[in-house]
Enzyme design. Structure first.
Site, mmCIF file in Angstrom:
data_model
loop_
_atom_site.group_PDB
_atom_site.id
_atom_site.type_symbol
_atom_site.label_atom_id
_atom_site.label_comp_id
_atom_site.label_asym_id
_atom_site.label_seq_id
_atom_site.Cartn_x
_atom_site.Cartn_y
_atom_site.Cartn_z
ATOM 1 N N TRP A 211 0.804 -1.221 0.000
ATOM 2 C CA TRP A 211 0.000 0.000 0.000
ATOM 3 C C TRP A 211 0.837 1.271 0.000
ATOM 4 O O TRP A 211 0.323 2.352 -0.284
ATOM 5 C CB TRP A 211 -0.957 0.020 1.194
ATOM 6 C CG TRP A 211 -0.353 -0.246 2.544
ATOM 7 C CD1 TRP A 211 -0.410 -1.421 3.252
ATOM 8 C CD2 TRP A 211 0.376 0.673 3.377
ATOM 9 N NE1 TRP A 211 0.242 -1.291 4.459
ATOM 10 C CE2 TRP A 211 0.736 -0.022 4.557
ATOM 11 C CE3 TRP A 211 0.770 2.004 3.232
ATOM 12 C CZ2 TRP A 211 1.459 0.575 5.589
ATOM 13 C CZ3 TRP A 211 1.505 2.609 4.251
ATOM 14 C CH2 TRP A 211 1.843 1.902 5.415
ATOM 15 N N LYS A 235 -2.351 -8.835 -7.333
ATOM 16 C CA LYS A 235 -3.227 -8.517 -6.205
ATOM 17 C C LYS A 235 -2.798 -7.202 -5.590
ATOM 18 O O LYS A 235 -1.642 -7.036 -5.200
ATOM 19 C CB LYS A 235 -3.207 -9.595 -5.124
ATOM 20 C CG LYS A 235 -4.329 -9.417 -4.095
ATOM 21 C CD LYS A 235 -4.082 -10.136 -2.795
ATOM 22 C CE LYS A 235 -3.297 -9.317 -1.815
ATOM 23 N NZ LYS A 235 -4.032 -8.128 -1.276
ATOM 24 N N SER A 289 5.894 -6.812 4.178
ATOM 25 C CA SER A 289 6.571 -7.084 5.442
ATOM 26 C C SER A 289 7.299 -8.418 5.416
ATOM 27 O O SER A 289 6.934 -9.345 4.682
ATOM 28 C CB SER A 289 5.555 -7.100 6.583
ATOM 29 O OG SER A 289 4.773 -8.280 6.546
ATOM 30 N N GLU A 311 10.725 -8.556 -1.723
ATOM 31 C CA GLU A 311 11.331 -7.293 -1.285
ATOM 32 C C GLU A 311 10.621 -6.927 0.001
ATOM 33 O O GLU A 311 9.444 -6.560 -0.002
ATOM 34 C CB GLU A 311 11.168 -6.223 -2.362
ATOM 35 C CG GLU A 311 12.046 -4.998 -2.127
ATOM 36 C CD GLU A 311 11.326 -3.913 -1.353
ATOM 37 O OE1 GLU A 311 11.598 -3.803 -0.134
ATOM 38 O OE2 GLU A 311 10.516 -3.191 -1.946
ATOM 39 N N CYS A 345 10.095 1.051 3.169
ATOM 40 C CA CYS A 345 10.832 -0.113 3.652
ATOM 41 C C CYS A 345 12.310 0.210 3.849
ATOM 42 O O CYS A 345 12.971 -0.383 4.703
ATOM 43 C CB CYS A 345 10.671 -1.292 2.690
ATOM 44 S SG CYS A 345 11.110 -0.886 0.988
ATOM 45 N N PHE A 393 -1.655 4.020 12.259
ATOM 46 C CA PHE A 393 -1.634 5.178 13.155
ATOM 47 C C PHE A 393 -1.415 4.744 14.606
ATOM 48 O O PHE A 393 -0.537 5.253 15.312
ATOM 49 C CB PHE A 393 -2.956 5.929 12.981
ATOM 50 C CG PHE A 393 -3.169 7.103 13.890
ATOM 51 C CD1 PHE A 393 -2.628 8.338 13.589
ATOM 52 C CD2 PHE A 393 -3.957 6.977 15.027
ATOM 53 C CE1 PHE A 393 -2.854 9.437 14.416
ATOM 54 C CE2 PHE A 393 -4.191 8.061 15.858
ATOM 55 C CZ PHE A 393 -3.633 9.298 15.554
ATOM 56 N N GLU A 442 10.876 -2.497 12.646
ATOM 57 C CA GLU A 442 10.474 -1.590 11.585
ATOM 58 C C GLU A 442 9.211 -0.841 12.003
ATOM 59 O O GLU A 442 8.153 -1.431 12.203
ATOM 60 C CB GLU A 442 10.215 -2.365 10.294
ATOM 61 C CG GLU A 442 9.944 -1.475 9.099
ATOM 62 C CD GLU A 442 9.779 -2.254 7.808
ATOM 63 O OE1 GLU A 442 10.237 -1.765 6.767
ATOM 64 O OE2 GLU A 442 9.187 -3.355 7.854
ATOM 65 N N ILE A 443 9.317 0.485 12.131
ATOM 66 C CA ILE A 443 8.208 1.299 12.624
ATOM 67 C C ILE A 443 7.254 1.685 11.509
ATOM 68 O O ILE A 443 6.037 1.692 11.671
ATOM 69 C CB ILE A 443 8.749 2.561 13.331
ATOM 70 C CG1 ILE A 443 9.584 2.151 14.554
ATOM 71 C CG2 ILE A 443 7.595 3.482 13.734
ATOM 72 C CD1 ILE A 443 10.291 3.310 15.231
#
Length: 544
Positions: A211, A235, A289, A311, A345, A393, A442-443
């Site tokens: 996304w 997809k 992810s 990736e 990423c 969020f 990873e934030i």
């Protein structure tokens, strides 16, 4: 499947462009790495910018159905799902929700197009021309594409119009140029044999895009797959399906035969899992992810052992040496982390700063973050829009709490902006230690973590002490230091005195748990080709 649901978001007109391209800071081809610097001149924004009435996007949503066999159709189940405006949380449109039955339909269409259709049988030059016409159409409709990308994903319009749409267009033209330059070899043998090495299209390629950059990932994946003569089932992420559906319609307008490209919006546990485990899919490519990548790799192996390129995530170090120009280093590190709301990423999410310039860097990083303009992405001068959705969020604000609880110093930010939508203040932490959660995980948000180091050996060891290995940044005026770090860092991309340079020809991918394989450049073509050796006896050859 619970784990897959948790990460399914990953499985999951010329006029405007001409006006924006007039800015001398912007190349209109592929250099988005220049864009963030153009924005810092807008130094302030109203505190309640996110509460202002949102600007109406200058685009109409035309395509919300599945694209199967050249036609837009409803899902077999009749189900739809909402895609929301991150500025408000309100529904933009309801989109057809594909599931396993729809993946079956799409794969059957792609298989027929590959096995019986004209696409792999037409000359490579004709495939090239289709892709070039597609790029021309993207350019012609760049205003609409940029507006959809910003509306659906919360990105600043200046970013999508100046950077991402031109980059995607350039990528398609790049692979159009490759279409008639893919060829094999004649290999000398030790005996009287004629040996040919042929490169053939792999067949039906399954592709799953994320996304955070749905349009660019469409180009990175669809471009090389089609240039090689394959058929595709793609997809989209459930959060951002609109731009892919729109540009897919343009690709068919350019002359793509029916069934060659099929687009199925849907969720990870249904459409994503079905595509990953489908026996009729010959190859799979995924961006998202690391956790979801593991699931996809397992599903692919358990089905037909289809090859997979991944990736995945990153925790990229950005290293500032003591010989650096601190003002320039602060600006570059800021861009490396905060670009795209931090939802990258390869974001430079661990800012390592030499102890001699650490305090000065922290103060200036704070000041730069506080000048960052947060607000409606359709408003001129906005640098940072909302995060993608409520889930992301809340996750980011959870990391803020973790940083505070873990003992890091909250220098600035750390809270939401406004009272609606998913806006978060640009946040800077100092005194971050390697073992802290904000330095390990990873934030995917606007949180800069600044760590102190003493020398090159120490920072190499600490930078490499992670499961990830996607990218790194190095800021130094010493060529020897730059060369040492570039070779020592265990990552797929090292940007020296720059960051986020994504030219179409530059390979991109990661070491370790950041992925398998490379995207972009000639390297991506390998993902969509089979290698075949053909050996024929020679009778009385004149030469060997």
């Amino acid at each position: 499947m619970a784990a897959m649901r948790a990460t399914s978001s990953f499985l999951s007109r010329r006029g405007l462009l001409a006006r924006l391209s007039a800015d001398p800071l912007v190349r209109a081809d592929n250099a988005w790495h220049l864009l963030p610097g153009a924005f810092h001149r807008f130094s302030t924004a109203p505190a309640a910018a996110a509460d202002e009435e949102p600007i109406k996007p200058p685009v109409e949503v035309k395509y919300t159905q599945l694209l199967i066999n050249g036609n837009f159709v409803d899902a077999a189940s009749g189900k739809t799902f909402p895609t929301a405006d991150p500025r408000t949380g309100e529904v933009i449109a309801r989109v057809a929700e594909g599931d396993a039955e729809d993946i079956d339909r799409a794969v059957a269409a792609a298989r027929k197009a590959f096995d019986e259709g004209p696409w792999p049988r037409m000359t490579a030059y004709e495939r090239c021309r289709v892709l070039l016409r597609f790029a021309d159409l993207m350019e012609r409709h760049s205003d609409e594409i940029a507006a959809l990308e910003s509306w659906d994903g919360g990105k600043p319009l200046e970013q999508t119009a100046r950077g991402e749409v031109p980059m995607a267009t350039r990528c398609i033209r790049y692979y159009a140029g490759w279409a008639d330059k893919i060829h094999g070899l004649v290999v000398p043998a030790d005996g009287p044999h004629h040996v040919q090495v042929l490169y053939e299209p792999i067949g039906v390629a399954g592709q799953i895009v994320p996304w955070n950059f749905p349009l660019l990932m469409f180009a990175w994946k669809v471009g090389p797959a089609l240039a090689c003569g394959n058929a595709v089932v793609l997809k989209t992420a459930e959060q951002t399906p609109l731009s892919a559906l729109y540009v897919a319609s343009l690709l068919h307008e350019a002359g793509l035969p029916e069934g060659v490209l099929n687009v199925v919006p849907g969720f990870g546990p249904t459409a994503g899992a079905a595509l990953s485990s489908h026996m009729g899919v010959d190859k799979l490519a995924f961006t998202g992810s690391t956790g979801t990548g593991k699931i996809i790799l397992e599903l692919s192996a358990r089905s037909n052992l289809k090859p997979v390129t991944l990736e995945l995530g990153g925790k990229s170090p950005f290293i500032v040496m003591d010989d650096a120009d601190v003002d320039q280093a602060v600006e570059l590190a800021h861009r490396a982390l905060f670009f795209n709301q931090g939802q990258c990423c390869c974001a430079g999410s661990r800012t390592f700063v030499h102890e001699r310039v650490y305090d000065e860097f922290v103060e200036k990083a704070k000041a730069r973050a506080e000048r960052r303009v947060v607000g409606d992405p359709f408003k001129k001068g906005v640098e940072q829009g909302p995060q993608i959705d409520g889930q992301q969020f809340k996750k980011i604000l959870g990391y803020v709490k973790s940083g505070i609880d873990g003992g890091a110093t909250l220098v600035t930010g750390g809270d939401r902006v406004g009272s609606r939508g998913f806006y978060i203040q640009p946040t800077v932490f100092a005194d971050v230690q390697d073992e802290m959660k904000i330095a390990q995980e990873e934030i995917f948000g606007p949180i800069q973590s600044i760590l102190k180091f003493r020398d090159v050996g120490e920072v190499v060891r600490r930078a490499n002490a992670t499961h990830y290995g996607l990218a790194a940044g190095v800021f130094t005026s010493n060529l020897d230091t730059a060369n040492t770090l570039a070779r020592a860092l265990r990552v797929g991309s090292v940007w020296v005195n720059c960051y986020d340079v994504f030219d179409a020809a530059i390979p991109f991918g990661g070491y370790k748990m950041s992925g398998i394989g490379r995207e972009k450049g000639a390297y991506s073509l390998r993902n969509y080709l089979q290698t075949k050796a053909v050996v024929t006896p020679l009778k009385d050859p004149a030469w060997l």
